[in-house]
Design an enzyme around this catalytic site. Structure first.
Site, PDB file in Angstrom:
ATOM      1  N   ARG A 166      51.525  35.431  -2.296  1.00 24.74           N
ATOM      2  CA  ARG A 166      51.834  36.265  -1.130  1.00 24.74           C
ATOM      3  C   ARG A 166      52.631  35.509  -0.076  1.00 24.74           C
ATOM      4  NH1 ARG A 166      47.175  37.725  -3.445  1.00 24.74           N
ATOM      5  NH2 ARG A 166      45.991  36.183  -2.276  1.00 24.74           N
ATOM      6  N   GLU A 181      37.282  25.620  -5.002  1.00 24.39           N
ATOM      7  CA  GLU A 181      35.836  25.799  -5.002  1.00 24.39           C
ATOM      8  C   GLU A 181      35.293  25.798  -6.426  1.00 24.39           C
ATOM      9  OE1 GLU A 181      37.797  28.757  -3.670  1.00 24.39           O
ATOM     10  OE2 GLU A 181      38.173  27.306  -2.104  1.00 24.39           O
TER      11      GLU A 181
END
Length: 179
Positions: A62, A99
């Site tokens: 994006r 993560e």
């Protein structure tokens, strides 16, 4: 009188995407609205009024949409930072931790010349890992990062603090609490 919409008003939240417990902040609804998209681009540029840039670097994916629009507005070049294996030709790479594992991003080795002033953009600042990897690539090529601009900051995840600890100027249009 109708209250004026903010950038945050155009962002849709998708509950439990891509995993349970995640509140996904979807900027495609912002991009789809001409007024909202224009507002976001204008507001991302506002803190840098009068500052000269040579390039805008957008983080996949994006950040490409935002970066292209900002580069057009500034009449400067656009440089993509992509996932490993997506750019043709000679590249340099930077590995970083997510993560849930590790990832690698790349930039063309001739995309930025030493001393060029760069604005880094993306839609979302979470842990800051992708942005930090992009910054390291820019700096390895000799670029000078003037600022980092995001639509959304997730302050609970510490990305802003991480980038500011690197000496970066960080600008975000809105923030959402939690994941």
């Amino acid at each position: 009188m109708t209250p004026t919409k903010t950038v945050k008003d155009y962002i849709r939240t998708i509950v439990d995407f891509p995993h349970e417990g995640i509140m996904f902040r979807d900027v495609t609804t912002l991009f789809a609205d001409a007024r909202g998209f224009r507002m976001a681009i204008d507001q991302l540029l506002h803190p840098y009024a009068g500052v000269r840039f040579d390039k805008v670097v957008g983080l996949e994916a994006r950040g490409f949409i935002l970066g292209g629009a900002i580069a057009h507005q500034l009449s400067v070049g656009f440089v993509p930072v992509r996932k490993k294996g997506k750019l043709p030709g000679a590249v340099i790479s930077e590995e970083y931790t997510l993560e849930y594992g590790e990832a690698v991003v790349e930039i063309h080795d001739d995309a930025i010349q030493a001393g060029e002033k760069v604005l880094l953009v993306d839609d979302l600042l979470a842990t800051g890992g992708t942005a930090e990897a992009g910054l390291k690539l820019i700096e390895r090529l000799g670029g000078e990062v003037i600022g980092c601009a995001f639509i959304i900051d997730l302050p609970d995840l510490g990305g802003r603090t991480r980038l500011e600890a690197m000496g970066m100027d960080v600008h975000a249009l809105c923030a959402f609490e939690g994941l």
